[in-house]
Design a protein around this motif. Structure first.
Motif, mmCIF file in Angstrom:
data_model
loop_
_atom_site.group_PDB
_atom_site.id
_atom_site.type_symbol
_atom_site.label_atom_id
_atom_site.label_comp_id
_atom_site.label_asym_id
_atom_site.label_seq_id
_atom_site.Cartn_x
_atom_site.Cartn_y
_atom_site.Cartn_z
ATOM 1 N N SER A 94 0.812 -1.223 0.000
ATOM 2 C CA SER A 94 0.000 0.000 0.000
ATOM 3 C C SER A 94 0.841 1.267 0.000
ATOM 4 O O SER A 94 0.412 2.298 -0.526
ATOM 5 C CB SER A 94 -0.936 0.006 1.214
ATOM 6 O OG SER A 94 -1.879 -1.036 1.128
ATOM 7 N N THR A 286 -4.767 -0.001 0.042
ATOM 8 C CA THR A 286 -4.852 0.144 -1.410
ATOM 9 C C THR A 286 -3.966 -0.835 -2.166
ATOM 10 O O THR A 286 -4.019 -0.894 -3.388
ATOM 11 C CB THR A 286 -4.463 1.572 -1.811
ATOM 12 O OG1 THR A 286 -3.172 1.884 -1.265
ATOM 13 C CG2 THR A 286 -5.472 2.582 -1.281
ATOM 14 N N ILE A 289 -4.729 -6.018 -3.393
ATOM 15 C CA ILE A 289 -6.174 -6.284 -3.470
ATOM 16 C C ILE A 289 -6.457 -7.670 -4.031
ATOM 17 O O ILE A 289 -7.394 -8.343 -3.597
ATOM 18 C CB ILE A 289 -6.864 -5.200 -4.315
ATOM 19 C CG1 ILE A 289 -6.807 -3.867 -3.590
ATOM 20 C CG2 ILE A 289 -8.317 -5.560 -4.584
ATOM 21 C CD1 ILE A 289 -7.501 -3.870 -2.256
ATOM 22 N N HIS A 307 -9.027 -5.169 -8.996
ATOM 23 C CA HIS A 307 -9.770 -4.050 -8.438
ATOM 24 C C HIS A 307 -11.248 -4.399 -8.552
ATOM 25 O O HIS A 307 -11.612 -5.414 -9.155
ATOM 26 C CB HIS A 307 -9.443 -2.729 -9.152
ATOM 27 C CG HIS A 307 -9.702 -2.740 -10.621
ATOM 28 N ND1 HIS A 307 -10.965 -2.600 -11.160
ATOM 29 C CD2 HIS A 307 -8.866 -2.876 -11.684
ATOM 30 C CE1 HIS A 307 -10.902 -2.640 -12.471
ATOM 31 N NE2 HIS A 307 -9.641 -2.816 -12.832
ATOM 32 N N GLN A 314 -14.696 0.472 -4.464
ATOM 33 C CA GLN A 314 -13.243 0.350 -4.309
ATOM 34 C C GLN A 314 -12.737 1.218 -3.157
ATOM 35 O O GLN A 314 -11.919 0.777 -2.345
ATOM 36 C CB GLN A 314 -12.557 0.757 -5.608
ATOM 37 C CG GLN A 314 -11.043 0.720 -5.570
ATOM 38 C CD GLN A 314 -10.452 -0.646 -5.817
ATOM 39 O OE1 GLN A 314 -11.154 -1.554 -6.252
ATOM 40 N NE2 GLN A 314 -9.171 -0.795 -5.552
ATOM 41 N N THR A 318 -11.060 -0.208 0.254
ATOM 42 C CA THR A 318 -9.624 -0.013 0.453
ATOM 43 C C THR A 318 -9.273 1.145 1.380
ATOM 44 O O THR A 318 -8.207 1.141 1.997
ATOM 45 C CB THR A 318 -8.937 0.229 -0.898
ATOM 46 O OG1 THR A 318 -9.498 1.403 -1.518
ATOM 47 C CG2 THR A 318 -9.121 -0.968 -1.815
#
Length: 405
Positions: A94, A286, A289, A307, A314, A318
């Motif tokens: 992330s 983020t 995923i 995603h 999303q 996230t």
């Protein structure tokens, strides 16, 4: 000096005269405008060059640095990204995503250069010409690959969904120029851009971009030419009726809940909401995923998602509620940059502001079914156009007393 000041008219004193550094930065901005309809590499190179030169200008002449509505929302977005990374399930994956916080800086960068009406108009012309070439390039590639479904136009970016998102922006902007600008050369350029972009967008077979464009055009005409709305509806119906069977079937499939693609999207959204319920404040992070999605996959899901094919889902999954609130504030600030009055006047400045307002609406609708706010090829033009729209407020202002053009 604010972004709305007609700086082309302020050449009367040494303090107001453009320096060689500012001219170099201005040329780099035109290079950025030319790169926006293409792929990530030229966009990134042109943006980095323009940012470096513009930062040098701001340091030497702070009066050239504009004040735009995105400052505090951009800081909130950066804070939400940092908070999400700090509590992410995969923090290492992330942390690199924090660079997404830099994109709102394109707004003041573009506003700095487009504040000079001559340069702003040149940048718009360069952008429309480049967008026409990019659309034509995509159509040529599509023709070389057979020009028939399941082949799809991909353009220079290499992906039909991202390409469709780009074309949504250019076609909307071009139609706004057609609606409000009276000069023949601008209308001719805009018409060519709209036609080439529209054909290329049809060839992408991207349903979310089609829907986004329809809503963007309805918004545009509803604000500027309400009497044209029935003609738009008739044109859409006629275009769909005369389109090849593959396009008609693709369009109707958007409303079929049993369609395989729609079923997989529904599974992704349900899994994303499950992630949000488990991590409501800051989300799962983020990064990583695809691996996280594997843990939340529904029994009927077969597509492994990188995603979640929806901006709100999303962001909730996230970045949690903090991220969604920051996104809403940031995106609202882009509308503030356009600052469109209910009944826009005619002229190029009004066309830019109208076009940016409409494409922001279309981009948001597109984002209900696609993670378009995660595509850097779309973020570069989105924030740049918002900056140009902010600067366009001053394009029609009268020259300052005693100044010489």
């Amino acid at each position: 000096m604010t972004a709305g000041t007609p700086q082309d008219a302020l050449e009367g004193t040494p303090a107001q005269r453009e320096t060689s550094l500012e001219r170099a930065a201005g040329w780099s901005f035109l290079l950025l405008a030319a790169a926006l309809p293409w792929s990530i590499a030229p966009m990134g190179i042109a943006a980095a060059l323009c940012a470096a030169l513009t930062l040098a200008v701001w340091l030497r002449r702070p009066s050239r640095r504009p004040s735009t509505p995105v400052l505090w929302p951009a800081l909130a977005w950066a804070a939400a990204l940092a908070l999400s990374a700090a509590f992410a399930l995969d923090r290492e994956a992330s942390l690199p995503r924090l660079t997404k916080a830099l994109f709102p800086l394109l707004v003041p960068l573009a506003a700095t250069h487009a504040a000079r009406p001559g340069r702003g108009r040149r940048a718009l012309a360069v952008l429309l010409v480049s967008a026409t070439l990019a659309a034509t390039f995509g159509l040529v590639l599509y023709a070389l690959h057979g020009a028939a479904w399941p082949n799809r136009a991909r353009g220079a970016v290499g992906h039909y969904m991202t390409y469709g998102g780009q074309l949504l922006l250019w076609v909307t902007l071009a139609v706004a120029v057609l609606a409000l600008e009276r000069a023949r050369r601008w209308r001719g350029l805009a018409l060519v851009t709209a036609l080439a972009g529209g054909l290329a967008l049809a060839a992408t077979f991207t349903r979310s971009a089609w829907l986004g464009l329809a809503v963007a055009l309805a918004t545009l005409l509803g604000l500027a030419r309400p009497r044209w709305l029935p003609a738009l509806a008739a044109l859409l119906v006629l275009g769909l009726a005369l389109a090849p069977a593959s396009i008609r079937e693709r369009a109707w499939s958007a409303f079929d809940p049993a369609h395989p693609t729609n079923l997989q999207r529904t599974c992704m959204w349900q899994s994303g909401l499950a992630m949000f319920r488990d991590h409501p404040l800051t989300g799962v992070g983020t990064g990583g995923i695809k691996e996280i999605y594997d843990r939340y996959m529904l029994p009927g899901a077969t597509e492994r998602a990188g995603h979640l094919h929806s901006v709100p889902v999303q962001i909730l999954a996230t970045m949690g509620l903090a991220g969604l609130a920051a996104f809403a504030w940031l995106y609202g600030s882009l509308f503030a940059c356009a600052g469109l009055v209910p009944k826009p006047r005619s002229g190029l400045a009004a066309a830019v502001r109208l076009g940016v307002t409409a494409l922001l609406v279309g981009f948001l609708v597109n984002g209900l079914f696609e993670w378009n706010f995660g595509d850097e090829e779309l973020l570069y033009p989105l924030f740049t156009l918002a900056g140009v729209a902010w600067a366009a407020r001053g394009w029609d202002a009268p020259p300052a007393p005693g100044s010489a053009r």
